[in-house]
Design an enzyme around this catalytic site. Structure first.
Site, short mmCIF file in Angstrom:
data_model
loop_
_atom_site.label_atom_id
_atom_site.label_comp_id
_atom_site.label_asym_id
_atom_site.label_seq_id
_atom_site.Cartn_x
_atom_site.Cartn_y
_atom_site.Cartn_z
N ASN A 175 1.69 2.60 -1.75
CA ASN A 175 2.16 3.81 -2.58
C ASN A 175 3.37 3.24 -3.38
O ASN A 175 4.24 2.53 -2.84
CB ASN A 175 2.40 4.86 -1.81
CG ASN A 175 3.27 4.92 -0.63
OD1 ASN A 175 3.29 3.92 0.06
ND2 ASN A 175 4.03 5.87 -0.16
N ILE A 176 3.48 3.57 -4.41
CA ILE A 176 4.65 3.29 -5.45
C ILE A 176 5.09 4.69 -6.02
O ILE A 176 4.57 5.18 -6.88
CB ILE A 176 4.09 2.39 -6.49
CG1 ILE A 176 3.58 1.10 -5.80
CG2 ILE A 176 5.31 1.93 -7.26
CD1 ILE A 176 2.90 -0.01 -6.89
N GLU A 177 6.34 4.79 -5.52
CA GLU A 177 7.09 6.24 -6.01
C GLU A 177 8.10 5.66 -7.10
O GLU A 177 8.21 4.59 -7.08
CB GLU A 177 7.72 6.76 -4.92
CG GLU A 177 6.82 7.16 -3.61
CD GLU A 177 7.38 7.93 -2.45
OE1 GLU A 177 8.74 8.07 -2.28
OE2 GLU A 177 6.70 8.33 -1.66
N CYS B 123 -0.56 6.73 -5.40
CA CYS B 123 -0.74 6.53 -3.81
C CYS B 123 -1.47 4.97 -3.55
O CYS B 123 -2.06 4.61 -4.23
CB CYS B 123 -1.87 7.35 -3.40
SG CYS B 123 -1.48 9.03 -3.22
N GLU C 218 -4.17 4.16 -2.09
CA GLU C 218 -5.73 3.99 -2.16
C GLU C 218 -5.82 3.82 -3.62
O GLU C 218 -6.56 2.79 -4.21
CB GLU C 218 -6.40 5.42 -1.91
CG GLU C 218 -6.18 5.56 -0.35
CD GLU C 218 -4.91 6.47 -0.23
OE1 GLU C 218 -4.02 6.40 -0.62
OE2 GLU C 218 -5.19 7.34 0.71
#
Ligand code: THU
Length: 130
Positions: A43-45, A54, A56
């Protein structure tokens, strides 16, 4: 090491690369292609929160952009005692690009659940309805 354990280990390693500075909730994913390749995602925020992607979807989009179109299984890893299931947006994308694959949820020690995509998204909206 059996193939499925390799996939779980790949998802755990990807989780270490998560950029989860806002939620602190790190997730890793590993997608197995029909011909045995493993493509991972985390995941990359970011500061807008809403543009987070996300693990996936990162794995699926990486795989597609590298030319893979047929998939067997996806592993999702989070540091939680109970299973971390994919969010609704990911389920939609998983169904569209992976179909009825096996989805394995695991934590840092063990597998916590295994479901088919059709169980996670029982009444999908897809191309057949257009
Ligand atoms: N997240 C995933 O990457 N996959 C999931 O299956 C559940 C949620 C991420 C999104 C966000 O960065 C953080 O976990 C908290 O929701």
């Amino acid at each position: 090491m059996p193939a499925s354990e390799l996939l779980v280990e790949a998802a755990r390693a990807a989780r270490e690369r998560a950029v989860a500075d806002y939620s602190g909730f790190k997730v890793g994913a590993a997608l197995e292609t029909i011909d045995g390749h493993i493509i991972t995602g985390c995941n990359i925020e970011n500061a807008t929160y809403g543009l987070t992607v996300c693990a996936e979807r990162v794995a699926i989009f990486k795989a597609i952009s590298e030319g893979h179109r047929a998939f067997r299984r996806l592993v999702v890893v989070a540091d939680t005692a109970s299973p971390t299931p994919p969010c609704g947006a990911c389920r939609q994308i998983m169904w569209e690009f992976c179909g009825d694959i096996e989805v394995v949820m695991a934590n840092l020690e063990t597998v916590t659940a295994t479901l088919q995509m059709r169980e996670l998204l029982p009444l999908p909206f897809d191309q057949r309805l257009l």
